[in-house]
Design an enzyme around this catalytic site. Structure first.
Site, PDB file in Angstrom:
ATOM      1  N   ASP A  37       0.836  -1.212   0.000  1.00 57.97           N
ATOM      2  CA  ASP A  37       0.000   0.000   0.000  1.00 57.97           C
ATOM      3  C   ASP A  37       0.866   1.256   0.000  1.00 57.97           C
ATOM      4  O   ASP A  37       1.767   1.406   0.817  1.00 57.97           O
ATOM      5  CB  ASP A  37      -0.899  -0.022   1.241  1.00 57.97           C
ATOM      6  CG  ASP A  37      -2.044   0.963   1.152  1.00 57.97           C
ATOM      7  OD1 ASP A  37      -1.840   2.108   0.702  1.00 57.97           O
ATOM      8  OD2 ASP A  37      -3.172   0.587   1.547  1.00 57.97           O
ATOM      9  N   THR A  73      -7.093   3.554  -1.251  1.00 56.14           N
ATOM     10  CA  THR A  73      -6.822   2.135  -1.064  1.00 56.14           C
ATOM     11  C   THR A  73      -7.937   1.234  -1.584  1.00 56.14           C
ATOM     12  O   THR A  73      -7.701   0.373  -2.435  1.00 56.14           O
ATOM     13  CB  THR A  73      -6.558   1.847   0.424  1.00 56.14           C
ATOM     14  OG1 THR A  73      -5.391   2.561   0.827  1.00 56.14           O
ATOM     15  CG2 THR A  73      -6.350   0.357   0.669  1.00 56.14           C
ATOM     16  N   ASN A  94     -12.684   5.048   0.530  1.00 57.01           N
ATOM     17  CA  ASN A  94     -12.234   4.138   1.585  1.00 57.01           C
ATOM     18  C   ASN A  94     -13.298   3.956   2.655  1.00 57.01           C
ATOM     19  O   ASN A  94     -13.411   2.887   3.263  1.00 57.01           O
ATOM     20  CB  ASN A  94     -10.959   4.673   2.243  1.00 57.01           C
ATOM     21  CG  ASN A  94      -9.715   4.343   1.443  1.00 57.01           C
ATOM     22  OD1 ASN A  94      -9.760   3.596   0.466  1.00 57.01           O
ATOM     23  ND2 ASN A  94      -8.594   4.910   1.858  1.00 57.01           N
ATOM     24  N   ASP A 197       2.461   2.857   3.161  1.00 57.67           N
ATOM     25  CA  ASP A 197       1.410   3.867   3.282  1.00 57.67           C
ATOM     26  C   ASP A 197       1.409   4.523   4.660  1.00 57.67           C
ATOM     27  O   ASP A 197       1.342   5.751   4.771  1.00 57.67           O
ATOM     28  CB  ASP A 197       0.054   3.224   3.006  1.00 57.67           C
ATOM     29  CG  ASP A 197      -1.088   4.226   3.033  1.00 57.67           C
ATOM     30  OD1 ASP A 197      -1.195   5.029   2.097  1.00 57.67           O
ATOM     31  OD2 ASP A 197      -1.877   4.209   4.007  1.00 57.67           O
ATOM     32  N   HIS A 201       2.083   8.498   5.398  1.00 54.65           N
ATOM     33  CA  HIS A 201       1.128   9.419   6.033  1.00 54.65           C
ATOM     34  C   HIS A 201       1.738  10.092   7.262  1.00 54.65           C
ATOM     35  O   HIS A 201       1.658  11.310   7.429  1.00 54.65           O
ATOM     36  CB  HIS A 201      -0.126   8.663   6.462  1.00 54.65           C
ATOM     37  CG  HIS A 201      -1.085   8.379   5.358  1.00 54.65           C
ATOM     38  ND1 HIS A 201      -1.647   9.370   4.577  1.00 54.65           N
ATOM     39  CD2 HIS A 201      -1.611   7.206   4.924  1.00 54.65           C
ATOM     40  CE1 HIS A 201      -2.471   8.816   3.698  1.00 54.65           C
ATOM     41  NE2 HIS A 201      -2.458   7.510   3.884  1.00 54.65           N
ATOM     42  N   ASP A 244      -1.424   0.497  -4.846  1.00 56.21           N
ATOM     43  CA  ASP A 244      -2.722   1.112  -5.117  1.00 56.21           C
ATOM     44  C   ASP A 244      -2.638   2.593  -5.457  1.00 56.21           C
ATOM     45  O   ASP A 244      -3.493   3.125  -6.144  1.00 56.21           O
ATOM     46  CB  ASP A 244      -3.663   0.914  -3.924  1.00 56.21           C
ATOM     47  CG  ASP A 244      -3.030   1.311  -2.590  1.00 56.21           C
ATOM     48  OD1 ASP A 244      -1.822   1.627  -2.564  1.00 56.21           O
ATOM     49  OD2 ASP A 244      -3.721   1.281  -1.564  1.00 56.21           O
ATOM     50  N   HIS A 245      -1.626   3.271  -4.959  1.00 59.90           N
ATOM     51  CA  HIS A 245      -1.499   4.713  -5.189  1.00 59.90           C
ATOM     52  C   HIS A 245      -0.130   5.144  -4.693  1.00 59.90           C
ATOM     53  O   HIS A 245       0.592   4.383  -4.040  1.00 59.90           O
ATOM     54  CB  HIS A 245      -2.589   5.504  -4.446  1.00 59.90           C
ATOM     55  CG  HIS A 245      -2.650   5.194  -2.976  1.00 59.90           C
ATOM     56  ND1 HIS A 245      -1.684   5.584  -2.082  1.00 59.90           N
ATOM     57  CD2 HIS A 245      -3.558   4.497  -2.248  1.00 59.90           C
ATOM     58  CE1 HIS A 245      -1.989   5.172  -0.876  1.00 59.90           C
ATOM     59  NE2 HIS A 245      -3.122   4.487  -0.944  1.00 59.90           N
ATOM     60  N   HIS A 350      -2.644  11.092  -0.140  1.00 57.51           N
ATOM     61  CA  HIS A 350      -2.988  10.726  -1.514  1.00 57.51           C
ATOM     62  C   HIS A 350      -4.445  11.110  -1.730  1.00 57.51           C
ATOM     63  O   HIS A 350      -4.994  11.901  -0.981  1.00 57.51           O
ATOM     64  CB  HIS A 350      -2.729   9.239  -1.759  1.00 57.51           C
ATOM     65  CG  HIS A 350      -3.303   8.347  -0.703  1.00 57.51           C
ATOM     66  ND1 HIS A 350      -4.576   7.830  -0.755  1.00 57.51           N
ATOM     67  CD2 HIS A 350      -2.766   7.904   0.465  1.00 57.51           C
ATOM     68  CE1 HIS A 350      -4.793   7.090   0.317  1.00 57.51           C
ATOM     69  NE2 HIS A 350      -3.711   7.112   1.082  1.00 57.51           N
TER      70      HIS A 350
END
Length: 434
Positions: A37, A73, A94, A197, A201, A244-245, A350
């Site tokens: 992720d 996600t 999400n 991820d 963050h 995913d991103h 994101h």
């Protein structure tokens, strides 16, 4: 002469066998799909990653891939596993939400809520199972739901509060998956990791801790390859590694002014539902008759673009969604949306436009059906689905992807590398005898 004829027939049969998909009786290769992720496309470029580097030599690497709008996600993972645009599979956030009741369910609590995921688009697990294959989902978003009453054969769901960065657990998860393939003969397993991820963050994409987690991911990939060898799966298991991103640095005061949307419109008066504190993407349902007023007010807000759902660019593939509210807001890269005065602590985020390079992500693949040392041009993640169907030798469900985008990664005619080597040796033998 008779010997030459028999040898010719043998080689002809071998060529035909290598050039056609294997039947179920003849066996087929297995597939492991791994998602890390928030792994931005360039995260391996400022870190020493010998195992990822080796994958580019031993398999396929894409320069980058483009996730769908939305760069979140759940929507992005479900596009990968269904091959459908977000407007078709309808996992539009999400958070699970209901615009009429103002219900909002956090991401991890949605993972077993079938009413959020089951909207008519069949994920790969179910399509494969319906064609006789055995599938499993290890923490992968969407795996914990039922689809028209059908469940994935084996499911582990990530619970709220689960720590995502335990390297020992990461290796244990790989060992578990390898045992599913070897001891229980699973054909398809999807495996999800929640990093990088979380670090992106909490600390931001440029923080040393992000680089440390990339090194941990690289070690894990090295462990994966050792485990594949140890379980004698090298010749029968294809692996796709993606995400995913991406992630971008959140712009903060005093460098920029935060976007506080309540400065530009009275949310209590004009909106009946909103999610406007979730990275770079926001949604809003105006009160009856207030849509134009809301749109005009938000059009005056800086560092964002506001869209009426039915007037969004077709390239977003969001406008046909029945679930998405009428107003959609996309912040400029790095500007977080804040509806009122919620304290926003993320250093990275994101949800921004999928055309931004910071939202692009990775693609690696290796195994018996993939070419080696092959660099692919960038492509949209939606095209991973038909590639996976090809690898599993199943008929895909209706989807929006195209195998033509990715099939050049595969060995000639889709045959396995072992089969092609065998044919080459037989040809050499035939010419030697002749």
């Amino acid at each position: 002469m008779k010997m030459r004829l028999e040898l010719f027939l043998l080689v002809t049969a071998a060529i035909c066998a290598a050039g056609k998909p294997l039947s179920k009786a003849e066996g087929r290769n297995k597939l492991l799909l791994i998602s890390f992720d928030g792994f931005r496309w360039d995260y391996d470029q400022d870190v020493d990653t010998p195992n990822l580097d080796q994958l580019a030599v031993d398999g396929v690497k894409a320069t980058y891939i483009t996730p769908p709008m939305l760069t979140m996600t759940s929507p992005s993972h479900f596009t990968t596993i269904t091959g459908r645009w977000v407007e078709d599979h309808e996992v539009v956030h999400n958070m699970m939400f209901n615009t009429k009741t103002n219900q909002k369910v956090p991401h991890k609590q949605t993972l077993t809520r079938s009413e959020w995921w089951d909207n008519g688009a069949l994920p790969l697990w179910i399509t494969a199972q319906n064609q006789g294959l055995k599938t499993a989902s290890f923490f992968f978003p969407g795996g914990g739901a039922n689809y028209s009453g059908q469940a994935v054969d084996r499911v582990l769901v990530e619970m709220p509060g689960h720590l995502d960065d335990n390297e020992t657990e990461w290796r244990q998860n790989i060992d578990t998956v390898m045992s599913w393939f070897t001891e229980e003969d699973f054909n398809l397993v999807t495996l999800y990791y929640g990093e990088p991820d979380n670090v992106g963050h909490a600390k931001g994409p440029d923080h040393p801790d992000r680089k440390a987690i990339i090194r941990q991911i690289d070690r894990t990939i090295g462990y994966l390859r050792e485990a594949i060898d140890r379980h004698h799966l090298t010749d029968t298991l294809n692996v796709i590694i993606t995400s995913d991103h991406g992630m971008t640095t959140v712009k903060k005061r005093p460098l920029v002014d935060e976007i506080i949307l309540n400065k530009y419109l009275n949310l209590i008066k004009l909106a009946s539902f909103e999610i406007l504190d979730y990275g770079g993407f926001g949604i809003l349902t105006p009160r009856p008759g207030k849509e134009q007023e809301v749109f005009d007010a938000l059009s005056n807000a800086p560092n964002l673009t506001v869209y009426k759902k039915n007037e969004m660019p077709e390239s977003f593939h969001l406008g046909k969604s029945k679930r998405l509210p009428p107003i959609v807001i996309v912040a400029d890269l790095g500007f977080n949306l804040n509806s009122r005065f919620i304290v926003y602590v993320n250093k990275g985020d994101h949800g921004f436009h999928n055309g931004e390079m910071d939202m692009k992500t990775i693609f690696r693949a290796f195994g018996p059906d993939f070419k080696t040392n092959f660099l692919s041009e960038p492509f949209d993640s939606i095209h991973i689905y038909p590639l996976m169907c090809k690898l599993l030798q199943i008929e895909p469900a209706p989807h929006n992807g195209s195998l033509a985008v990715t099939e050049k990664m595969l060995l000639h005619s889709g045959g396995s590398q072992r089969a092609q080597v065998s044919v080459a040796l037989l040809l050499l033998l035939m010419f030697a005898v002749l």
